[in-house]
Design an enzyme around this catalytic site. Structure first.
Site, PDB file in Angstrom:
ATOM      1  CB  SER A   1      -7.427   3.291   3.528  1.00 16.65           C
ATOM      2  OG  SER A   1      -6.712   2.608   4.538  1.00 16.65           O
TER       3      SER A   1
ATOM      4  CB  SER B   1      -7.927   0.271   6.110  1.00 14.12           C
ATOM      5  OG  SER B   1      -8.617   1.447   6.409  1.00 14.12           O
TER       6      SER B   1
ATOM      7  CE  LYS C   1      -3.617   2.117   2.892  1.00 15.92           C
ATOM      8  NZ  LYS C   1      -4.363   1.961   4.163  1.00 15.92           N
TER       9      LYS C   1
END
Length: 468
Positions: free
Chosen positions: A155, A179, A80
């Site tokens: 996220s 997330s 990420k």
């Protein structure tokens, strides 16, 4: 296209490399080819490690020379874009950080590399990781590979979409309220949010509010989550919350003396759930029962009086606003709408802030009482399957709720710090993945992983991977 290779898990790929059946170069190239083929439609990958093939060649040469190798030797992984990667762009989903290239790896990335993993690419996210949909002004919106009109979540939505679409076998995300687990459920993969502090947050931004942030692995299989957890966990001497060794684990109860005990619920005062989701949780409970697990429908009384999402919203914005204001001042025209709205949220009063903290304590007490009897908890990950992009509210089982309701079943395990895992177990009436969540007491990752492995071995999902 070798879909078997693309959808093999990291454990299997590592074995293929070690036994000489496939080279690291072949595996890395296959994933790069897959990225070139499907990423334009999905937009999960936002930057590549230009040295990935060279590192794969070096991995093959080391193996040929008889060097000792780690458990992920030669296997590509993705990360990420809020997690620092040395020499590779880490732009945090914001034009404010356009072109930012760290000099050091985050602890989690360094540990994946030390295990032999090869950084392949960075994945999309909301600006500053602050949304349940992965969209921003710098790298745009990520689409769900099962249906491009649906979200892949946030996220860590870019990471979930990349793995689901066969662009990566395993990767790293972060989790403040939903997330890694929410995106995993949206896209049909697996993800683990360990006990708070198990995996150091060093090299991840933002770290505020630190008591709620976690790093977690995301993968095709539960065994890959277990492998990654072993690699990633343990103190690094820099994260003050990461102080407990991975060997400190409450373990799986001895099933020769009594069966595993799993409680389950689909509501417990947390609000409406889509009927397909509720049915999937019930099916998972029955699957455990058929394997000799003692299963019982339960409620957590503390949740009826202390809604974790409402309390979380009172508290975390108050802590996060100063951190975001510090990096966005003077750059307001480069901010995404969700960040602007967060900064415009009225400050929480001290009385409400304290009330929220006391509510968290009551929820912790409620779960302490639950885990005095049960080994694990089974519940929804999300109240609905993957939804259309940009939704601000949902109608769920006849009730209208704000879009933040999507976090209601996951956020409680951030504020309590307990481990929780998301894995696919069902399919919606329109063909979308549905996950279930397995939570455990603090430091009981082995129990959570064991229950997940039991479920993984019984699921009868037809299509585990999207057609692209």
């Amino acid at each position: 296209m070798n879909t078997e290779l693309l959808y093999s898990d990291a454990t299997a790929l590592a074995k293929l490399i070690r036994t000489g059946e496939v080279t690291s170069v072949e595996i890395v190239q296959a994933h790069l080819d897959r990225i070139a083929a499907v990423n334009p439609a999905i937009n999960a990958i936002v930057s590549l490690n230009e040295n990935a093939l060279a590192e794969a060649r070096a991995a093959d040469e080391a193996l040929a020379a008889g060097a000792a190798v780690g458990p992920l030797h030669g296997v590509p992984f993705t990360v990420k874009d809020s997690i620092d990667t040395a020499g590779v762009l880490t732009q945090r989903g914001s034009p404010i950080f356009r072109g930012r290239t760290p000099e050091q790896d985050a602890t989690s990335v360094a540990r994946m590399k030390a295990a032999g993993g090869i950084l392949l690419a960075k994945t999309n996210l909301p600006e500053f990781s602050y949304s349940t949909e992965s969209d921003n002004l710098l790298t745009g919106r990520t689409n769900n590979p099962w249906n491009l009109d649906r979200t892949s979540g946030g996220s860590s939505g870019g990471e979930s979409a990349a793995i689901a679409a066969g662009m990566s076998p395993i990767g790293l995300g972060t989790d403040l309220a939903i997330s890694v687990r929410g995106p995993a459920s949206h896209t049909g993969i697996s993800a683990l949010k360990p006990t708070h502090g198990r995996i150091p947050m060093t090299g991840v931004w933002p770290r505020v509010p630190r008591r709620d942030w976690h790093v977690g692995p995301m993968a095709h299989t539960v065994r890959d989550l277990a492998l990654a957890y072993d690699i990633l966990s343990g103190p690094d001497g820099r994260d003050g919350f990461s102080v407990t060794t991975a060997s400190h684990d409450t373990g799986v109860p001895d099933t020769s003396t009594r069966p595993l005990r799993v409680g389950w619920y689909t509501d417990s005062g947390l609000g409406p759930v889509d009927p397909d989701v509720a049915a999937t949780v019930r099916d998972a409970a029955e699957a455990l029962r058929q394997q000799g697990v003692e299963v019982e429908e339960v409620t957590i009384p503390a949740l009826f009086e202390n809604n974790p999402l409402a309390l979380f919203n009172l508290q975390h914005v108050m802590e996060l606003k100063p951190a975001m204001a510090g990096v966005t001042t003077g750059h307001e025209d480069e901010m995404f709408a969700i960040s602007k709205s967060m900064l415009a949220t009225p400050d929480t009063s001290m009385a409400d802030y304290i009330e929220a903290e006391q509510g968290f304590e009551k929820i912790r007490d409620g779960y302490a009482e639950f885990f005095a009897t049960f080994d694990a908890l089974l519940l929804p990950v999300l109240p609905i399957p993957a939804h259309e992009h940009g939704r601000t509210q949902f109608v769920i089982d006849g009730r209208t709720v704000d879009a933040t309701h999507i976090q209601t079943f996951t956020v409680q395990f951030n504020i309590t710090g307990m481990p929780a895992l998301s894995m696919r177990f069902g399919t919606s009436h329109d063909g979308l993945p549905i996950g279930v969540q397995i939570a455990g007491n603090r430091y009981a990752e082995s129990t959570v992983l064991r229950v997940a492995q039991l479920l993984e071995g019984t699921r009868s999902v037809k299509d585990l991977h999207p057609e692209l």
